[in-house]
Design a protein around this motif. Structure first.
Motif, PDB file in Angstrom:
ATOM      1  N   ASP A 237       0.819  -1.222   0.000  1.00  0.00           N
ATOM      2  CA  ASP A 237       0.000   0.000   0.000  1.00  0.00           C
ATOM      3  C   ASP A 237       0.845   1.260   0.000  1.00  0.00           C
ATOM      4  O   ASP A 237       0.375   2.321   0.408  1.00  0.00           O
ATOM      5  N   ILE A 238       2.101   1.180  -0.467  1.00  0.00           N
ATOM      6  CA  ILE A 238       2.984   2.344  -0.432  1.00  0.00           C
ATOM      7  C   ILE A 238       2.448   3.471  -1.310  1.00  0.00           C
ATOM      8  O   ILE A 238       2.742   4.652  -1.086  1.00  0.00           O
ATOM      9  N   GLY A 239       1.633   3.130  -2.308  1.00  0.00           N
ATOM     10  CA  GLY A 239       1.057   4.169  -3.173  1.00  0.00           C
ATOM     11  C   GLY A 239       0.087   5.080  -2.445  1.00  0.00           C
ATOM     12  O   GLY A 239      -0.162   6.215  -2.888  1.00  0.00           O
ATOM     13  N   LYS A 240      -0.488   4.621  -1.295  1.00  0.00           N
ATOM     14  CA  LYS A 240      -1.420   5.456  -0.559  1.00  0.00           C
ATOM     15  C   LYS A 240      -0.741   6.657   0.097  1.00  0.00           C
ATOM     16  O   LYS A 240      -1.421   7.587   0.522  1.00  0.00           O
ATOM     17  N   ALA A 241       0.605   6.632   0.186  1.00  0.00           N
ATOM     18  CA  ALA A 241       1.308   7.775   0.760  1.00  0.00           C
ATOM     19  C   ALA A 241       1.279   8.982  -0.167  1.00  0.00           C
ATOM     20  O   ALA A 241       1.428  10.118   0.284  1.00  0.00           O
ATOM     21  N   VAL A 242       1.059   8.740  -1.477  1.00  0.00           N
ATOM     22  CA  VAL A 242       1.094   9.852  -2.444  1.00  0.00           C
ATOM     23  C   VAL A 242      -0.115   9.841  -3.374  1.00  0.00           C
ATOM     24  O   VAL A 242      -0.148  10.607  -4.330  1.00  0.00           O
ATOM     25  N   ASP A 243      -1.111   8.957  -3.114  1.00  0.00           N
ATOM     26  CA  ASP A 243      -2.238   8.886  -4.052  1.00  0.00           C
ATOM     27  C   ASP A 243      -3.109  10.134  -4.019  1.00  0.00           C
ATOM     28  O   ASP A 243      -3.932  10.335  -4.920  1.00  0.00           O
ATOM     29  N   HIS A 244      -2.939  10.986  -2.993  1.00  0.00           N
ATOM     30  CA  HIS A 244      -3.660  12.256  -2.985  1.00  0.00           C
ATOM     31  C   HIS A 244      -2.951  13.317  -3.831  1.00  0.00           C
ATOM     32  O   HIS A 244      -3.490  14.389  -4.057  1.00  0.00           O
ATOM     33  N   GLU A 245      -1.737  12.995  -4.290  1.00  0.00           N
ATOM     34  CA  GLU A 245      -0.967  13.915  -5.137  1.00  0.00           C
ATOM     35  C   GLU A 245      -0.882  13.435  -6.581  1.00  0.00           C
ATOM     36  O   GLU A 245      -0.675  14.234  -7.487  1.00  0.00           O
ATOM     37  N   ILE A 246      -1.020  12.116  -6.802  1.00  0.00           N
ATOM     38  CA  ILE A 246      -0.879  11.531  -8.138  1.00  0.00           C
ATOM     39  C   ILE A 246      -2.183  10.846  -8.512  1.00  0.00           C
ATOM     40  O   ILE A 246      -2.773  10.126  -7.694  1.00  0.00           O
ATOM     41  N   GLU A 247      -2.620  11.047  -9.750  1.00  0.00           N
ATOM     42  CA  GLU A 247      -3.859  10.422 -10.219  1.00  0.00           C
ATOM     43  C   GLU A 247      -3.628   8.948 -10.540  1.00  0.00           C
ATOM     44  O   GLU A 247      -2.586   8.570 -11.060  1.00  0.00           O
ATOM     45  N   GLY A 248      -4.629   8.130 -10.225  1.00  0.00           N
ATOM     46  CA  GLY A 248      -4.554   6.718 -10.588  1.00  0.00           C
ATOM     47  C   GLY A 248      -4.770   5.820  -9.386  1.00  0.00           C
ATOM     48  O   GLY A 248      -4.770   6.276  -8.227  1.00  0.00           O
ATOM     49  N   PRO A 249      -4.957   4.502  -9.604  1.00  0.00           N
ATOM     50  CA  PRO A 249      -5.121   3.546  -8.503  1.00  0.00           C
ATOM     51  C   PRO A 249      -3.855   3.474  -7.651  1.00  0.00           C
ATOM     52  O   PRO A 249      -2.734   3.510  -8.179  1.00  0.00           O
ATOM     53  N   HIS A 250      -4.035   3.347  -6.340  1.00  0.00           N
ATOM     54  CA  HIS A 250      -2.863   3.366  -5.458  1.00  0.00           C
ATOM     55  C   HIS A 250      -1.964   2.148  -5.694  1.00  0.00           C
ATOM     56  O   HIS A 250      -0.752   2.215  -5.455  1.00  0.00           O
ATOM     57  N   ALA A 251      -2.536   1.023  -6.181  1.00  0.00           N
ATOM     58  CA  ALA A 251      -1.710  -0.167  -6.442  1.00  0.00           C
ATOM     59  C   ALA A 251      -0.716   0.103  -7.572  1.00  0.00           C
ATOM     60  O   ALA A 251       0.481  -0.229  -7.468  1.00  0.00           O
ATOM     61  N   LEU A 252      -1.179   0.718  -8.657  1.00  0.00           N
ATOM     62  CA  LEU A 252      -0.288   1.021  -9.782  1.00  0.00           C
ATOM     63  C   LEU A 252       0.692   2.132  -9.414  1.00  0.00           C
ATOM     64  O   LEU A 252       1.854   2.113  -9.847  1.00  0.00           O
ATOM     65  N   ILE A 253       0.233   3.116  -8.617  1.00  0.00           N
ATOM     66  CA  ILE A 253       1.149   4.173  -8.157  1.00  0.00           C
ATOM     67  C   ILE A 253       2.263   3.556  -7.312  1.00  0.00           C
ATOM     68  O   ILE A 253       3.448   3.882  -7.473  1.00  0.00           O
ATOM     69  N   GLY A 254       1.892   2.650  -6.415  1.00  0.00           N
ATOM     70  CA  GLY A 254       2.897   1.981  -5.583  1.00  0.00           C
ATOM     71  C   GLY A 254       3.866   1.149  -6.401  1.00  0.00           C
ATOM     72  O   GLY A 254       5.063   1.102  -6.111  1.00  0.00           O
ATOM     73  N   ALA A 255       3.351   0.473  -7.450  1.00  0.00           N
ATOM     74  CA  ALA A 255       4.242  -0.318  -8.317  1.00  0.00           C
ATOM     75  C   ALA A 255       5.241   0.589  -9.031  1.00  0.00           C
ATOM     76  O   ALA A 255       6.425   0.234  -9.166  1.00  0.00           O
ATOM     77  N   ASP A 256       4.798   1.760  -9.484  1.00  0.00           N
ATOM     78  CA  ASP A 256       5.721   2.702 -10.136  1.00  0.00           C
ATOM     79  C   ASP A 256       6.791   3.187  -9.157  1.00  0.00           C
ATOM     80  O   ASP A 256       7.965   3.327  -9.524  1.00  0.00           O
ATOM     81  N   ILE A 257       6.397   3.441  -7.912  1.00  0.00           N
ATOM     82  CA  ILE A 257       7.371   3.879  -6.903  1.00  0.00           C
ATOM     83  C   ILE A 257       8.387   2.772  -6.652  1.00  0.00           C
ATOM     84  O   ILE A 257       9.605   3.018  -6.597  1.00  0.00           O
ATOM     85  N   ALA A 258       7.918   1.541  -6.495  1.00  0.00           N
ATOM     86  CA  ALA A 258       8.834   0.417  -6.253  1.00  0.00           C
ATOM     87  C   ALA A 258       9.787   0.219  -7.426  1.00  0.00           C
ATOM     88  O   ALA A 258      10.979  -0.064  -7.240  1.00  0.00           O
ATOM     89  N   LYS A 259       9.281   0.364  -8.644  1.00  0.00           N
ATOM     90  CA  LYS A 259      10.137   0.232  -9.826  1.00  0.00           C
ATOM     91  C   LYS A 259      11.173   1.340  -9.881  1.00  0.00           C
ATOM     92  O   LYS A 259      12.338   1.110 -10.240  1.00  0.00           O
ATOM     93  N   LYS A 260      10.769   2.552  -9.517  1.00  0.00           N
ATOM     94  CA  LYS A 260      11.678   3.699  -9.544  1.00  0.00           C
ATOM     95  C   LYS A 260      12.852   3.499  -8.603  1.00  0.00           C
ATOM     96  O   LYS A 260      13.989   3.893  -8.918  1.00  0.00           O
ATOM     97  N   TYR A 261      12.606   2.881  -7.455  1.00  0.00           N
ATOM     98  CA  TYR A 261      13.653   2.732  -6.446  1.00  0.00           C
ATOM     99  C   TYR A 261      14.252   1.329  -6.424  1.00  0.00           C
ATOM    100  O   TYR A 261      14.803   0.903  -5.422  1.00  0.00           O
ATOM    101  N   GLY A 262      14.137   0.605  -7.536  1.00  0.00           N
ATOM    102  CA  GLY A 262      14.933  -0.605  -7.735  1.00  0.00           C
ATOM    103  C   GLY A 262      14.438  -1.858  -7.056  1.00  0.00           C
ATOM    104  O   GLY A 262      15.242  -2.769  -6.802  1.00  0.00           O
ATOM    105  N   GLU A 263      13.147  -1.968  -6.760  1.00  0.00           N
ATOM    106  CA  GLU A 263      12.631  -3.222  -6.208  1.00  0.00           C
ATOM    107  C   GLU A 263      12.558  -4.293  -7.307  1.00  0.00           C
ATOM    108  O   GLU A 263      12.533  -3.974  -8.494  1.00  0.00           O
TER     109      GLU A 263
END
Length: 519
Positions: free
Chosen positions: A368-394
């Motif tokens: 649920d890491i996307g819920k930390a920024v889903d109020h700033e970024i448009e889209g489902p929090h699951a996909l937002i979290g996946a983008d964050i994880a990809k950005k930081y090398g998970e």
């Protein structure tokens, strides 16, 4: 007399000089002769020594040549021996190949004979088929004449009969096979889930939209309000929180939807009360300092969360986002507490299944890491979290588990299924989440309407707070085997049309009653 003596002396000197010169020259000639003889003797000895060394070198060279010749002859003999051995092996292999070639030739002849026999049999079979076709055609013509049905009509009737019987048998077989598999899978899954839930002992505290701050005295309320309300306005403007000062003794209520803002306001107000100096300029300074301190606390909270779960090597920016989840809620459930709970359940179930425990905990913690920024970024929090994880090398498995835990992308791995299951367990357990009464009632109505929409269904009841729907069917319209297919169709439609936490059990009931009266 003096002149004569001088003359004699001069003469004696001259004679002495002449005699000395003669003697010196005689001695030099002798030395030269001696030196020439010595040099001749040295040259002769050197010549003799050189001849002796030449003989020795010639003798040594002959010995070496003889030894080299002997070694070369020995190597030639060994090569000749090896060549003879290889030649023998080649002859043996050639004989074997000849034998195999003879066998292959024999088999080819046998195969040719078999092919001739098969050709002869095929010719006979073809003749028999032609004969049978003629007889079948004659029989079909006779049947058409007797029954009054064409060939297509007869075929259609037979196919309908076979299809009905086959569908009935297939439904019964499907029911038996799937029931058996479901019983085994359900039993195993229930054991794993029950074990995980029993082992997890996390506390849960419901988040509210207000925070109470205790005051040392009633006098402090006036100081917080300030002259003409300037202090309270400055505090509300700096924090974005509403301050409610009412008749409640020695208490100020902070009201805001964001827990983060309420925390900043609470810390700032407590700091101002302790300091005693309350005015607009001081309020702004204290709020800025509190925001900086809270940022440090957020990072520490994220680090503590990773430490509690036992997951290491997470990027510092993701750790900070984890800390922010402490001040986010979902259906009144604290998101960080929910993530820790999901991580623990994921790890327990992975241990039961023999999977990588650390990877499962990592996916559960970050799902649920996307819920930390889903109020700033448009889209489902699951996909937002996946983008964050990809950005930081998970890893790809972690990214997919995050993206798929609400089925925004298809589930493709065991890890993603575990993450989704743990997320449902954490959100669906009693008391974990709150929802509006209207939404709850609407969901129950939709559940019953979906069940009633199928043909043969007489009534449907949603029970167990929407965790189960019991469907009553007309026994005249639906047989025992069809109830299984109906149950599967209802389940599929519920999955497609409704959004709900956990799972919904569908129970189809068919019964026949006989009622009589004794008079």
């Amino acid at each position: 007399m003096g002149a004569l003596e001088a003359t004699i002396i001069i003469g004696v000197l001259i004679v002495g000089l002449v005699i000395g010169y003669i003697i010196h020259k005689t001695v030099g000639v002798k030395r030269l002769n001696d030196a020439q003889e010595l040099s001749k003797r040295i040259i002769e000895e050197a010549r003799k020594e050189a001849l002796a060394q030449k003989k020795e070198i010639l003798i040594q060279g002959k010995d070496e040549a003889i030894e080299h010749k002997r070694l070369v002859q020995q190597e030639l003999k060994e090569l000749e021996r090896e060549l003879k051995t290889k030649d023998k092996k080649l002859q043996d292999q050639s004989e074997k190949l000849e034998e195999k070639f003879e066998k292959i030739t024999q088999k080819e002849q046998e195969v040719l004979g078999v092919e001739k026999d098969l050709t002869r049999k095929e010719r006979k079979i073809t003749e028999l088929e032609e004969t049978l076709n003629l007889k079948i055609n004659e029989q079909e013509k006779r049947l058409q004449e007797v029954s009054g049905l064409t060939q297509e009509e007869a075929r259609s009737l037979i196919l309908q009969d076979v299809e009905g019987k086959t569908r009935h048998d297939a439904a019964r077989m499907m029911r038996l096979i799937e029931t058996e598999a479901k019983e085994i899978a359900d039993r195993k899954a229930k054991d794993i889930i029950a074990n995980a839930i029993q082992r997890y002992a996390g506390d849960y505290v419901g988040e509210q939209t207000v925070t109470a701050v205790t005051l040392p005295s009633e006098e402090m309320k006036g100081r917080i309000i300030g002259r003409e309300g300037r202090n309270i306005r400055a505090l509300e403007a700096a924090t974005g929180v509403d301050l409610i000062i009412d008749d409640t003794p020695e208490t100020v209520i902070l009201s805001a939807y964001s827990p983060l803002r309420r925390q900043v306001a609470k810390m700032a107000l407590e700091r101002l009360i302790q300091d005693g100096r309350i005015h607009p300029a001081r309020i702004e300074d204290i709020v800025k300092k509190v925001e900086q301190e809270l940022d440090v606390q957020i990072r520490e909270v994220g680090e503590q969360a990773t430490f509690d779960v036992g997951v290491h090597g997470i990027h510092p920016d993701i750790v900070r986002l984890l800390g922010q989840l402490r001040y986010r809620t979902s259906f009144s459930q604290n998101v960080l507490q929910h993530s820790l709970e999901v991580a623990s359940l994921c790890g327990m179930m992975a241990a039961e299944l023999g999977l990588d425990i650390k990877k499962a905990k990592r996916a559960g913690l970050l799902h649920d890491i996307g819920k930390a920024v889903d109020h700033e970024i448009e889209g489902p929090h699951a996909l937002i979290g996946a983008d964050i994880a990809k950005k930081y090398g998970e890893s790809k498995e972690i990214i997919h588990a995050i993206a798929a835990h609400h089925e925004d992308v298809p589930l493709k791995s065991t890890l993603s299924v575990l993450t989704q299951a743990a997320d449902c367990l954490s959100g669906a357990r009693p008391g974990a989440r709150k929802e509006l009464l209207e939404n709850y009632v609407k969901r129950l109505e939709d559940l019953e309407n979906i069940a009633v929409s199928f043909e043969g269904v007489s009534k449907a009841y949603a029970i167990q707070a929407g965790r189960e729907v019991r469907v009553m069917v007309n026994s005249d319209d639906v047989d025992d085997d069809s109830t299984y297919l109906l149950c599967k169709d209802i389940s599929d439609k519920i999955e497609k049309n409704l959004t709900y936490p956990g799972q919904i059990r569908v129970t189809v009931i068919r019964e026949r009653r006989a009622v009589g009266f004794a008079k």
